[in-house]
Design an enzyme around this catalytic site. Structure first.
Site, PDB file in Angstrom:
ATOM      1  N   CYS A  95       4.191  -5.489   1.108  1.00 55.76           N
ATOM      2  CA  CYS A  95       3.149  -5.837   0.146  1.00 55.76           C
ATOM      3  C   CYS A  95       2.325  -4.617  -0.254  1.00 55.76           C
ATOM      4  O   CYS A  95       1.584  -4.649  -1.215  1.00 55.76           O
ATOM      5  CB  CYS A  95       2.265  -6.959   0.657  1.00 55.76           C
TER       6      CYS A  95
ATOM      7  N   GLN B 177       9.421  -4.666   8.991  1.00 52.01           N
ATOM      8  CA  GLN B 177       9.795  -4.691   7.572  1.00 52.01           C
ATOM      9  C   GLN B 177      10.752  -3.544   7.237  1.00 52.01           C
ATOM     10  O   GLN B 177      11.722  -3.728   6.502  1.00 52.01           O
ATOM     11  CB  GLN B 177       8.529  -4.611   6.705  1.00 52.01           C
TER      12      GLN B 177
END
Lengths: 441, 273
Positions: free
Chosen positions: A48, A115
């Protein structure tokens, strides 16, 4: 082959630009496959807070051109104004810092490593990440592990979810007696649910488009799973809402949130949007009774706490520098002499030295046949010891798993320190050889 | 004697105000403790002075000076009770300077003995005045808390994570505190109005007339009655309520000031309803 990193992050680009480049996993794969034509390798890291492409390419300028064109077509020309670029060792340092959460919005947060690992696995699965990037990522992951275990950077409550809980405490006087709604049962949702529960949230509802995932998370954290269709009924009852879905368009708009206002009778609502692209339209914050925060707001909030962790970040920076230097040295050695050849060279040198010592210790009492037998025994021991590792390393090939094994072998047999003369290794084995010789006497 | 004690108390409150402001910036627990001790000590001295004074004045403060002095005492007493109960010393940074501002006129003006009409020399008079002052003090604290709410809400809405954001209590706490104070203040104001009305009806020579004080008091009562009802039945809260509290407090303050002859503060003649 040169390593390049091109991308943009919370440091350079506003959320509005980042969310245009937040692609679904399938689209990320499409782009990566377009970029990674052999011998070029490409890794697409998208969180993000950042979108970065790591490339290992023989012609860096050409590869860069293609990535920039791709980013422009996805994010528009505006995206190019926010790009940064690192090359060679700087790109490595950046990758290590990203994986170690030293470049994160929330310094030391734990999610980023997972991630990057996911991005790496996807890249490997698509065949876009092969030799050099595999080695670089493996080293970055092991560096990140050192950063976590050897510094206190991750020990403070520094995740985005923890920051969201802290922000909620400025609206509500504790979460006891409050109803919390977690929208999206992914990794971020799970962290948020755990933090909110830990902060004393009395009622915790979890909703997700796939109910089964919400149910699994609810069991794990002690909440209640509800179907996604009940979203707005749950919103009417909630005091705190945390969203982290992969929805490409906002789930909550000023209109649909405003519609539950009457049922809430002015009760304040604290909404945190941890998703990119955003789940909550920025206009929602205009409602009098809603306090809505997105990832950039959280970054602003945690920036104040950054100073407290600066010391740990400095320590972690030293670790990163060590690990990068080590990786560069390994690579230089690897590219110079293959591990197998070096291993054989080293083992044969040791074998020869030990045979010589044994023979000279036994003196002139041996005939030619006995001498030859001892020499043959030395060679046989070396060959038999090396047979299994040699055939295994050859079987897995030079990339991927082979790389990992070769690296491990180089580490285990001390092949990273440069080629040592055979007699430099010999003194360590001398007492044993001498004892054996004495025993033989 | 009592003037010296009040003066000492005022110094203690003044230092406490500086200490609480320092606490707002530094957040050191020791500063909160020092502030608490100073306010407690000041209240003890102030209490002795007021007790001595009221003892010779039929249990009622006389004149604007004593009115201000009693108001500052009650305001700080409420603050100390809240601080002990909720452990939010940061409120002191807003309330102690306010109390000092209220007390200074109490020290500078010299209240004189006001002649009271014989009809209103009733046993209920000290209760009427004490409750009026208590209500006013509760509304003053509520208004102070309302100011804190509005400041904090602006920080939260604008996402400004500065000093006030990190130091002020949560919006929910400030709103709840405002509600409690307004309810208590409203009860005190209602009883004050009832006793005032009783004086008027039981003392024919006073007579009811709609002067500034009566109007301000009745309007303030109406505002607070509406506020309490809107909170309970319509779920009002937050900024709207904080602003209304401040407006109501201003009306009660007008009513308080209209109780005195401001043109002649040294004479400080007290006009009863």
């Amino acid at each position: 082959m040169e390593l390049i990193c091109i991308g943009l992050s919370h440091r350079t680009a506003p959320l509005a630009v980042r969310e245009r480049l937040a692609l679904s996993e399938s689209r990320q794969l499409e782009v990566v496959q377009r970029l990674a034509h052999a011998p070029v390798e490409a890794l697409w890291v998208s969180t993000c807070n950042r979108v970065e492409v790591y490339l290992s390419a023989p012609d860096a300028a050409l590869a860069r051109q293609r990535v920039v064109a791709e980013l422009q077509s996805l994010g528009g020309p505006e995206a190019l104004d926010h790009l940064y670029e690192h090359r060679g060792e700087n790109a490595l340092v950046h990758l290590f810092r990203v994986a170690g959460s030293l470049d994160s919005m929330v310094l030391g947060e734990a999610q980023i490593l997972g991630q990057v690992k996911d991005a790496f696995e996807r890249g490997q699965g698509a065949g876009a990440v092969r030799g050099e990037l595999t080695r670089a990522c493996a080293a970055a992951f092991s560096c990140a592990k050192r950063v976590r275990t050897e510094t206190a950077i991750g020990r403070a409550s520094t995740s985005m979810a923890a920051a969201a809980v802290q922000l909620a405490s400025k609206v509500f006087d504790g979460l006891g007696g409050k109803t919390v709604l977690v929208v999206g049962a992914g990794e971020m949702g799970e962290l948020a649910a755990r933090h909110l529960k830990g902060a004393g949230a009395t009622k915790l509802f979890i909703t997700n488009r796939t109910l089964a995932r919400a149910e699994a998370l609810a069991v794990e954290v002690g909440g209640t799973a509800r179907p996604f269709e009940e979203l707005f009924a749950l919103l009417a009852a909630a005091d705190v809402v945390v969203c982290s879905t992969a929805s490409p368009v906002p789930i909550f708009t000023k209109e649909n949130v405003g519609a539950v206002g009457r049922a809430r009778r002015g009760r304040p609502l604290f909404m945190v949007d941890l998703a990119v692209p955003r789940d909550i339209d920025p206009a929602v914050g205009q409602l009098d009774w809603v306090h809505a925060y997105d990832v950039d707001d959280i970054q602003k909030f945690v920036a104040d706490n950054a100073a407290a962790r600066a010391e740990e970040a400095q320590k972690a920076g030293v670790l990163v520098a060590q690990e990068v230097a080590r990786f560069v040295k390994e690579r230089a050695l690897r590219e110079g002499t293959p591990v197998l050849a070096r291993l054989r060279q080293r083992a044969e040198a040791i074998g020869r030295a030990e045979v010589e010592r044994t023979l000279s210790a036994l003196g002139d009492g041996l005939n030619d046949k006995q001498r030859k037998s001892i020499e043959a025994m030395g060679r046989a021991i070396v060959n038999k010891l090396l047979h299994e590792p040699t055939s295994r390393l050859r079987a897995v090939g030079p990339e991927g798993e082979g790389n990992r094994l070769a690296g491990a072998a180089a580490e285990l047999f001390g092949l990273l320190e440069g080629e040592e003369p055979a007699d430099a290794a010999a003194p360590a084995s001398l007492p044993t050889a001498q004892a054996a010789a004495t025993g033989a006497k | 004697m009592s003037h010296t004690l009040v003066s000492l108390a005022c110094h203690a409150y003044g230092i406490a105000a500086v200490v609480y402001l320092a606490y707002l910036v530094r957040q050191k627990e020791v500063l909160a403790t020092i502030g608490r001790v100073l306010v407690g000590g000041g209240l003890a001295l102030h209490g002795v002075a007021l007790f001595e004074l009221l003892g010779v004045q039929e249990g009622r403060p006389v004149g604007l000076a004593q009115g201000f002095s009693a108001l500052a005492f009650l305001l700080l007493a409420i603050f100390l009770a809240l601080d002990v109960r909720y452990k939010r010393p940061v409120i002191g940074a807003f309330l102690t300077p306010l109390a000092v501002t209220v007390l200074i006129p109490g020290l500078l003006l010299h209240g004189g003995q006001s002649p009271l009409p014989p009809g209103v020399r009733q046993p209920l008079l000290p209760l009427h005045i004490t409750l009026a002052l208590l209500g006013l003090a509760a509304f003053a604290v509520a208004a102070g808390v309302g100011v804190m709410y509005i400041l904090m809400e602006r920080q939260v809405k604008a996402k400004r994570f500065g000093l006030l954001f990190s130091r002020l209590p949560s919006l929910e706490f400030l709103d709840t505190l405002n509600r409690r104070l307004v309810v208590w203040g409203f009860i005190a104001l209602s009883v004050t109005l009832a006793t005032g009305a009783f004086f008027v009806t039981s003392t024919p020579e006073l007579g009811w007339h709609w002067d500034g004080k009566s109007i301000a008091t009745v309007v303030a009562w109406g505002v607070f009655a509406a506020l309490v009802n809107a909170r309970i039945f319509a779920g009002w809260r937050g900024r709207r309520v904080a602003l209304l509290t401040m407006a109501g407090f201003c009306l009660v303050l007008v009513s308080f000031l209209s109780s005195y002859d401001l043109a002649a503060p040294t004479a400080a003649a007290m006009r009863l309803p």
